[in-house]
Design an enzyme around this catalytic site. Structure first.
Site, PDB file in Angstrom:
ATOM      1  N   CYS A   1       0.621  -1.165   0.106  1.00 57.88           N
ATOM      2  CA  CYS A   1       0.043  -0.092   0.063  1.00 57.88           C
ATOM      3  C   CYS A   1       0.764   1.088   0.059  1.00 57.88           C
ATOM      4  O   CYS A   1       2.031   1.119   0.242  1.00 57.88           O
ATOM      5  CB  CYS A   1      -0.932   0.000   1.226  1.00 57.88           C
ATOM      6  SG  CYS A   1      -0.107   0.345   2.802  1.00 57.88           S
TER       7      CYS A   1
ATOM      8  N   HIS B   1       5.433  -4.994   8.961  1.00 58.82           N
ATOM      9  CA  HIS B   1       5.206  -6.300   9.343  1.00 58.82           C
ATOM     10  C   HIS B   1       5.427  -7.253   8.351  1.00 58.82           C
ATOM     11  O   HIS B   1       4.599  -7.986   7.816  1.00 58.82           O
ATOM     12  CB  HIS B   1       3.943  -6.762   9.855  1.00 58.82           C
ATOM     13  CG  HIS B   1       3.976  -6.017  11.549  1.00 58.82           C
ATOM     14  ND1 HIS B   1       2.845  -5.685  12.199  1.00 58.82           N
ATOM     15  CD2 HIS B   1       4.927  -5.507  12.103  1.00 58.82           C
ATOM     16  CE1 HIS B   1       2.983  -5.205  13.321  1.00 58.82           C
ATOM     17  NE2 HIS B   1       4.486  -5.011  13.307  1.00 58.82           N
TER      18      HIS B   1
ATOM     19  N   HIS C   1       3.630   2.332  11.637  1.00 57.89           N
ATOM     20  CA  HIS C   1       2.458   1.826  12.583  1.00 57.89           C
ATOM     21  C   HIS C   1       2.402   3.243  13.656  1.00 57.89           C
ATOM     22  O   HIS C   1       1.280   3.066  14.277  1.00 57.89           O
ATOM     23  CB  HIS C   1       2.709   0.676  13.460  1.00 57.89           C
ATOM     24  CG  HIS C   1       3.158  -0.760  12.580  1.00 57.89           C
ATOM     25  ND1 HIS C   1       4.439  -1.210  12.426  1.00 57.89           N
ATOM     26  CD2 HIS C   1       2.424  -1.403  11.822  1.00 57.89           C
ATOM     27  CE1 HIS C   1       4.413  -2.454  11.720  1.00 57.89           C
ATOM     28  NE2 HIS C   1       3.069  -2.334  11.153  1.00 57.89           N
TER      29      HIS C   1
ATOM     30  N   CYS D   1       2.396   6.086   8.913  1.00 59.09           N
ATOM     31  CA  CYS D   1       1.596   6.145   7.786  1.00 59.09           C
ATOM     32  C   CYS D   1       0.442   7.378   8.044  1.00 59.09           C
ATOM     33  O   CYS D   1       0.070   7.540   8.841  1.00 59.09           O
ATOM     34  CB  CYS D   1       0.616   4.829   7.858  1.00 59.09           C
ATOM     35  SG  CYS D   1      -0.598   4.871   6.424  1.00 59.09           S
TER      36      CYS D   1
ATOM     37  N   GLU E   1       0.425  -0.468  16.495  1.00 62.35           N
ATOM     38  CA  GLU E   1      -0.309   0.714  16.109  1.00 62.35           C
ATOM     39  C   GLU E   1      -1.268   1.180  17.193  1.00 62.35           C
ATOM     40  O   GLU E   1      -1.564   2.354  17.628  1.00 62.35           O
ATOM     41  CB  GLU E   1      -1.167   0.420  14.848  1.00 62.35           C
ATOM     42  CG  GLU E   1      -1.806   1.389  14.443  1.00 62.35           C
ATOM     43  CD  GLU E   1      -3.085   1.346  13.236  1.00 62.35           C
ATOM     44  OE1 GLU E   1      -3.963   1.705  13.140  1.00 62.35           O
ATOM     45  OE2 GLU E   1      -2.720   0.389  12.400  1.00 62.35           O
TER      46      GLU E   1
ATOM     47  N   CYS F   1      -8.118   1.305   6.738  1.00 60.84           N
ATOM     48  CA  CYS F   1      -7.677   2.390   5.480  1.00 60.84           C
ATOM     49  C   CYS F   1      -7.945   1.624   4.385  1.00 60.84           C
ATOM     50  O   CYS F   1      -8.427   0.493   4.164  1.00 60.84           O
ATOM     51  CB  CYS F   1      -5.881   2.067   5.767  1.00 60.84           C
ATOM     52  SG  CYS F   1      -5.261   0.419   5.198  1.00 60.84           S
TER      53      CYS F   1
ATOM     54  N   SER G   1       1.573  -9.573  11.072  1.00 62.32           N
ATOM     55  CA  SER G   1       0.996  -8.512   9.775  1.00 62.32           C
ATOM     56  C   SER G   1      -0.515  -8.747  10.212  1.00 62.32           C
ATOM     57  O   SER G   1      -1.266  -9.792   9.824  1.00 62.32           O
ATOM     58  CB  SER G   1       1.123  -8.863   8.363  1.00 62.32           C
ATOM     59  OG  SER G   1       0.392  -8.102   7.640  1.00 62.32           O
ATOM     60  N   SER G   2      -1.297  -7.805  10.941  1.00 65.70           N
ATOM     61  CA  SER G   2      -2.565  -7.880  11.106  1.00 65.70           C
ATOM     62  C   SER G   2      -3.574  -7.882   9.810  1.00 65.70           C
ATOM     63  O   SER G   2      -4.177  -8.563   9.868  1.00 65.70           O
ATOM     64  CB  SER G   2      -3.121  -6.718  12.017  1.00 65.70           C
ATOM     65  OG  SER G   2      -4.325  -6.637  12.205  1.00 65.70           O
TER      66      SER G   2
ATOM     67  N   SER H   1       1.822  -5.154   3.220  1.00 66.86           N
ATOM     68  CA  SER H   1       3.274  -4.920   3.471  1.00 66.86           C
ATOM     69  C   SER H   1       4.140  -5.966   2.761  1.00 66.86           C
ATOM     70  O   SER H   1       5.406  -6.130   3.180  1.00 66.86           O
ATOM     71  CB  SER H   1       3.581  -5.053   5.145  1.00 66.86           C
ATOM     72  OG  SER H   1       2.895  -6.191   5.577  1.00 66.86           O
TER      73      SER H   1
END
EC number: 1.17.7.4
Length: 331
Positions: free
Chosen positions: A34, A63, A96, A118, A148, A216, A244-245, A289
């Site tokens: 992204c 991540h 984050h 970000c 985050e 997002c 990575s969430s 990511s």
């Protein structure tokens, strides 16, 4: 974020093609990097180029195992806390985001800083400050322990309560039920977040919504793309790291949207060939990511096993970009 958001072009109704009987791959688009991740990774690369190694990075810049190892090989040193950075050295804050306390610690140690947070996370930080100043109780929907969440809650720790699981809803205590707002971590499942919101609204009917979507655009778009193809898939492979969430959410979304099975892998060689037993259609996507080279590696691995027919399922075309961190704009 809706398809009308700046920098997003709707792709219309996705068409899924390919033979019904032969092996095939459905490749989700959008997928991978992204704008916020791209900005953060480039920030570390630029810092190494301009200032030379070592460049310290607080937490993982993003991540993803591959990205972190690649930057480490180039001279980046990843640390967990600001206190591990030598006084006066250069440190990059990850995508984050960090709390005001971290900024203060850096200043006390005379650290030179580059803030690669970000911009969409920064937006949530500003929302916390705005509503804390207006004396609202802020219910932050997110995962406990995620960087985050720690950074966002740290903007106003006395006004923010974390709501992670369903059972957390009953634990919330507010001072004035007419002055409560929910905000969220940017990388959550859209559907799961709205479930929490509905649960919270049962307790607090006057619960205020964020001024704009907190989740997002990239997280939303990748989930929409997976939903569009999941029901056609016997197996969905998500390229991404376990911390990575947004990548983990893609696995959950795929299963809820009808995929028979779904797994998260960092690299193609992690795929268990037993997962392919009886599989005709494999869906492939990647977290926000993840560099696309890892997806291409997976497609090559699948092609060697007979899954060479690749059909891209496009639900949106992303054109969003972010300016570099202000500390790097002049260089």
């Amino acid at each position: 974020m809706s398809s009308a958001s700046p920098g997003i072009e709707p792709a219309g109704t996705p068409t899924i093609t390919g033979t019904a009987s032969g092996k095939r791959v459905l490749l989700a688009k959008p997928r991978g990097y992204c704008a916020g991740v791209d900005r953060a990774v480039i920030a570390v690369e630029k810092a190494l180029e301009v200032y030379g190694a070592p460049v310290y990075v607080r937490k993982e810049i993003v991540h993803n195992k591959h990205v972190v190892e690649t930057l480490r090989e180039r001279g980046a040193i990843f640390v967990d806390e600001t206190s591990e950075v030598p006084e006066g050295a250069l440190v990059v804050f990850s995508a984050h985001g960090v709390s005001p306390m971290v900024h203060q610690e850096a200043a006390e140690r005379n650290l030179r800083t580059i803030d690669a947070t970000c911009p969409l996370v920064t937006k949530v930080h500003k929302e916390v400050n705005r509503f804390a100043n207006d004396d609202y109780d802020i219910l932050l929907i997110g995962h406990e322990g995620h960087e985050e969440v720690e950074g966002t809650a740290g903007e106003a720790p006395d006004k923010v309560q974390l709501v992670d699981k369903a059972e957390d809803v009953d634990k919330v205590e507010v001072r004035d039920p007419s002055k409560v707002i929910w905000l969220s971590q940017t990388t959550l499942s859209v559907d799961e977040t709205m479930e929490r919101v509905d649960q919270l609204r049962e307790r607090f009917p006057n619960l205020l919504d964020p001024p704009s979507d907190d989740i997002c655009y990239a997280t939303t778009n990748r989930q929409v793309a997976v939903k569009a193809m999941a029901a056609e898939c016997d197996l969905v492979l998500v390229v991404g790291s376990t911390n990575s969430s947004n990548s983990k959410r893609l696995v959950e979304v795929a299963l809820k949207a009808g995929a028979r099975a779904s797994y998260l892998v960092d690299f193609a060689h992690e795929v268990d060939e037993a997962w392919l037993d009886g599989v005709t259609t494999v869906g492939v996507t990647s977290g926000a990511s993840v560099p696309d080279e890892l997806v291409m590696d997976l497609l090559a691995w699948l092609a060697e096993r007979g899954y060479g027919d690749v059909n891209e399922v496009t639900t949106a075309n992303e054109k969003i970009t972010f300016a570099p961190p202000k500390e790097l704009r002049k260089v």
